[in-house]
Design a protein around this motif. Structure first.
Motif, mmCIF file in Angstrom:
data_model
loop_
_atom_site.group_PDB
_atom_site.id
_atom_site.type_symbol
_atom_site.label_atom_id
_atom_site.label_comp_id
_atom_site.label_asym_id
_atom_site.label_seq_id
_atom_site.Cartn_x
_atom_site.Cartn_y
_atom_site.Cartn_z
ATOM 1 N N ALA A 177 0.834 -1.349 -0.177
ATOM 2 C CA ALA A 177 -0.131 -0.137 -0.178
ATOM 3 C C ALA A 177 0.809 1.317 0.033
ATOM 4 N N GLN A 178 0.989 1.984 -1.083
ATOM 5 C CA GLN A 178 1.926 2.968 -1.359
ATOM 6 C C GLN A 178 1.327 4.464 -0.890
ATOM 7 N N HIS A 179 2.232 4.839 -0.009
ATOM 8 C CA HIS A 179 1.857 6.555 0.307
ATOM 9 C C HIS A 179 2.438 7.344 -0.904
ATOM 10 N N ALA A 180 1.851 7.598 -2.092
ATOM 11 C CA ALA A 180 2.388 8.145 -3.161
ATOM 12 C C ALA A 180 2.569 9.815 -2.905
ATOM 13 N N GLN A 181 3.833 9.933 -2.716
ATOM 14 C CA GLN A 181 4.289 11.408 -2.291
ATOM 15 C C GLN A 181 5.766 11.446 -2.701
ATOM 16 N N GLU A 182 5.917 12.127 -3.962
ATOM 17 C CA GLU A 182 7.567 12.459 -4.479
ATOM 18 C C GLU A 182 8.181 13.258 -3.180
ATOM 19 N N PRO A 183 9.168 12.818 -2.425
ATOM 20 C CA PRO A 183 9.453 13.625 -1.602
ATOM 21 C C PRO A 183 10.229 14.874 -1.822
#
Lengths: 435, 177, 315
Positions: A177-183
């Motif tokens: 389950a990916q927390h999609a946030q390009e850091p």
């Protein structure tokens, strides 16, 4: 435990067929137009909607580590009140749920609370640092039988780490389950990047930061033929990518939170951090795209991302405040308001998006079952005609950071049954002692 | 509503006041007129014109806004600050005639004396008003009065001047009791 | 009006009222009167959670000229830098009986939070919040522009003003765009695309990347401070390149209309966004901006504090 027998009289299963339901021995023993059973407690639910118990795939229970803001028990109560019979405990606790020991502890705390199933989610990487894989196999084989892995709060940013994780979990049919946030695109970001952030002088959080990761990860999932779940999708562009991926047969599922189905970034003009959440509230166009995607199945489920925070982390300047809002007690009503009252979903659709599909994604085999004779008796009863007013001082969560204080919302959970036991009767949560 | 002074009455009163000022001060040589905005400023200009007609010389006149010196600021919403313009000759050593339209509680004049004190040190300060309606709250009196109007505190006295109101007239509004 | 948090709190009439009040106060300040009794007995707290000597001194001078009692509460050594919450600080100020708090804070929205949450009952004046707004600076800039260029008009109709530099991080730019356009001026923002916010197209201003094309057509050029550290955040390659395209030097100044003025809110980076000879030139009104700042801040304090409580619905 002494199991009580219940007859639910006059309810409408999935809002359609009026039937009586006999709950006994932890299962649905009978469904018939009229059931008379003198040994059972009769519960009058005439006209109410009967759904399979709601399943949340994304809950922050804060235990271990931040028991001041929430515990497994308090979240279980809040969940039961909101009609849930299963919660999924996110891994960003302290210590992080990256070993079998921690996930078993959380699992046991859930069993002790006894109001819902608490399914721990394991961290993808050690300490959520995004560098080394955590003990994924040990967690999968533990008592908690973990199938969902997530670094939520952090994005699994390194593409190689993400690839390896997706491959590794195939061994036991897990899902990342990916927390999609390009850091790099979101350093110091405070709210959706757009005209509102420009005016408020709050650092922007571009939609692209979410969409770039979703695009990368559906391609990775396709390449290694593994299961990917996208947490809290918030942008119209993200929806488009997922729609494309599903059309190609990629094994991707996606969730939307209740707040992203209703609230928009203009609420930040108050500078009240009650509206500060990760990912941020987006625009009206995004909200409409998310509703449509949830209706057509591009987005599979609603998940709360229930994120309790103590008041001192919200009673301050926006940029100092924590991200997140609580949602277990209001999730169903927000879905009724945004999806049912708008005609986008019927009650069968609600059952699918809030119970059946999340259980399927999490491989929670005894949860999210159709209401059939022989199914485990996880049942939620809703009075669809009842409006209620959210009062942050009355929430069962230990934290009060609801963005809906003072909102009048439609649809009231009147009863919840968990494994044949009533956890909620007449909208009151029962203490475990009373079960 | 009743008319207390007509245009003609006002004109006569200002002429009389001008003569009285000149008489008391032995001519115009040391006189500076300062009107209190808004209407007092216009009255000062009119008196200066009348005096020039009598004396055949320019009479220095200006305005003195007293808003920043009021002691009742907090009783009302913020007031607009009006221009203050002191004639270039200044006020030091001069006989300054303060001019206002209505003398009532005396608080405006107290504030004007404070404001004046910041500007300089006149030889004398005198006060001319078009209407004295009584009800003083401070030990202040006018040296030159156009007309004494006995009123009740519940009444209001409204001075209208053509420069702003399109008519010269003083009216009393409200019942005496 | 109880607080001044943002230019959006003001109508054009409100803004003109403040400018007119400042005009009268300036006239008084130019004379021999140095102190007015207007705010005697009122307490004004300067709550500066971020360094800004010039704004603090300007507000302090304004308050003192109106005879208010001033308490300075600045970042160094204050509890704000030790992690005490804004809420606790506000409650302390309330207990001290502050009639107004002038707040400078690094967090956007800090002034509004202070005002909205009723942590204290006094007026809140935003003296710069993060990258959001700096309304008193915009008012003093509008005052300065009006004085030089409006030919007696109350507003700024027909004037064209360029705001040049780091618009993205500038609270001065945000407040000025709102105020100058409210007063009828045409505002053009000049910056490299990296230093303009996404969403700038919704602002009441036009945008240009070409400083040289804009220069001959404006009545005033307002230069913004560019911080050196923006380079490391990749907003532009280096200081030399920034100066080459967006710095105001004497060559560019010679292309300005003869009547046009040069402004800068300070503190300046001489040699980066503005050259020393431009800053010190006859067109520069930079020093005058500082003087006008005191008059504008007196006017703000007067408008917010001198009157009694407003009736419901007024203003």
């Amino acid at each position: 435990m002494q199991a009580t027998r219940y007859v639910l009289k006059g309810g409408k299963i999935l809002g359609n067929i009026q039937s009586d339901i006999l709950i006994a021995n932890g299962v649905i023993e009978n469904i018939a137009p009229t059931i008379n059973d003198d040994s059972a407690v009769t519960v009058n639910v005439t006209g109410n909607v009967i759904l399979p118990g709601l399943v949340d795939l994304h809950t922050h229970l804060r235990e271990p580590g931040r028991e001041d803001s929430e515990t497994v028990l308090s979240a279980s109560k809040a969940g039961a009140k909101g009609g849930f019979t299963a919660l999924s405990a996110m891994a960003n606790t302290s210590p992080v749920a990256d070993t079998a020991g921690v996930v078993e502890q959380v699992f046991r705390l859930g069993q002790e609370a006894g109001l819902v199933d608490v399914f721990p989610i394991g961290a993808v990487t050690h300490g959520l640092k995004g560098e080394q894989l955590s003990e994924i196999g040990a967690m999968a084989d533990s008592l908690a039988r973990v199938r969902v892995f997530s670094d939520d709060g952090n994005c699994v940013f390194d593409p190689l780490v993400m690839r390896r994780a997706l491959e590794y979990i195939k061994k036991f049919d897990g899902v990342i389950a990916q927390h999609a946030q390009e850091p790099r695109l979101t350093v110091g970001a405070q709210m959706n990047e757009g005209s509102i952030s420009a005016t408020l002088g709050l650092k922007g959080w571009p939609a692209i930061a979410e969409e770039a990761i979703i695009a990368r990860d559906v391609l990775l999932a396709d390449h290694v033929k593994s299961r990917l779940h996208i947490c809290h999708v918030t942008t119209a562009g993200g929806v488009e990518i997922i729609r494309w991926a599903k059309a190609r047969g990629i094994q991707v599922s996606a969730e939307v939170t209740p707040h992203h189905l209703l609230l928009t970034d203009d609420l930040a003009t108050t500078y009240d951090p009650i509206f500060k959440v990760n990912p941020p509230l987006r625009t009206t166009a995004d909200v409409m795209a998310l509703r449509e995607a949830l209706a057509d199945g591009t987005i599979d489920i609603v998940a709360t991302d229930h994120a309790p925070h103590s008041s001192e982390t919200k009673d301050c300047e926006w940029q100092e405040a924590s991200f997140g809002m609580i949602g277990l007690e209001t999730a169903l009503s927000i879905v009724v308001k945004t999806m049912v009252e708008t005609g986008l979903l019927d009650w069968a659709g609600v059952a699918d998006r809030m119970s059946i599909a999340p259980a399927r994604i999490g491989r929670y085999t005894q949860q999210g079952r159709n209401l059939l004779v022989g199914s485990a008796a996880h049942v939620t009863v809703i009075d669809p005609t009842k409006n209620w007013t959210v009062d942050r001082d009355l929430v069962l969560s230990k934290s009060r950071n609801t963005p809906y204080h003072g909102y009048e919302l439609p649809g009231l959970v009147t009863h919840t049954f968990f494994g044949g036991h009533a956890t909620v009767i007449d909208s009151q949560v029962l203490d475990k002692a009373a079960l | 509503m009743s008319v207390a002074l007509s245009a003609e009455d006002i004109s006569r009163a200002l002429t009389r006041i001008s003569h009285e000022i000149l008489e008391r001060n032995h001519g115009s040589a040391e006189i500076t007129l300062l009107g209190i905005p808004t209407r007092g400023a216009h009255l000062a200009a009119r008196i200066a014109t009348i005096m020039t007609g009598i004396e055949g010389r320019e009479i220095p006149y200006g305005t003195l806004d007293i808003t920043l010196y009021r002691d009742d600021l907090r009783l009302r919403p913020p007031r607009t600050i009006m221009p203050t313009s002191i004639p270039s000759i200044g006020i030091a050593g001069r006989d300054v005639i303060l001019i206002d339209d209505v003398l009532y509680s005396g608080r405006t004049i107290r504030a004007a004396l404070d404001a004046l004190g910041e500007v300089g040190r006149p030889r004398t300060v005198q006060l001319a008003v078009l209407v004295d309606r009584g009800h003083r709250e401070l030990p202040i009196r006018a040296d030159y009065v156009g007309k004494n109007l006995p009123t009740s505190p519940r009444q209001s006295v409204k001075v209208q001047l053509t420069e702003i109101d399109s008519i010269d007239e003083v009216v009393i509004e409200g019942e005496a009791n | 009006m109880r607080h001044l948090l943002s230019i959006t709190d003001l109508t054009a009439a409100d803004a003109i009222g403040i400018l007119n009040t400042a005009t009268e106060l300036a006239r008084i300040n130019e004379g021999q009167v140095k102190k007015l009794p207007t705010l005697r007995g009122r307490t004004i707290v300067n709550l500066f959670a971020e360094d800004s000597t010039r704004t603090r001194i300007s507000f302090e001078a304004a308050a003192k000229r109106l005879s208010a009692d001033v308490i300075n509460f600045s970042a160094k050594g204050s509890s704000l830098s030790k992690g005490e919450s804004l809420k606790d600080t506000a409650q302390t100020l309330q207990a001290m009986g502050a009639d107004a708090v002038v707040i400078r804070h690094s967090a956007s929205g800090a002034a509004q939070r202070l005002a909205d949450l009723e942590w204290m009952s006094g007026s809140v004046i935003n003296a710069g919040d993060g990258t959001h707004e700096h309304p008193s600076q915009a008012l003093l800039d509008a005052f300065t522009i009006r004085k030089h260029l409006s030919k007696g008009a109350n507003d700024l109709a027909g004037l064209r003003i360029a705001i040049v530099g780091d618009v993205l991080h500038s609270r001065v730019a945000r407040s000025n765009v709102l105020l100058l356009s409210l007063l009828g001026a045409d505002v053009v923002l000049v910056a490299p695309p990296t230093l303009l916010p996404v969403g700038v197209e919704t602002w009441p201003a036009s945008v240009s990347y070409d400083f040289d094309a804009v220069i001959p057509n404006v009545d005033a050029i307002m230069m913004l401070r560019v911080q050196q550290e923006r380079m490391t955040d990749l907003f532009f390659p280096n200081a030399r390149e920034y100066s080459r395209y967006f710095g105001l030097n004497s060559e560019r100044m010679s292309a300005m209309a003869t009547h046009a003025i040069v402004m800068h809110p300070g503190p300046m980076n001489r040699g980066l966004e503005i050259s020393a000879d431009v800053a010190d030139s006859a067109r520069s009104v930079i020093v005058e901006q500082v003087t006008n700042g005191v008059n504008i801040r007196m006017a703000i304090l007067y408008v917010l504090l001198a009157g009694g409580p407003l009736e419901v619905g007024s203003n």
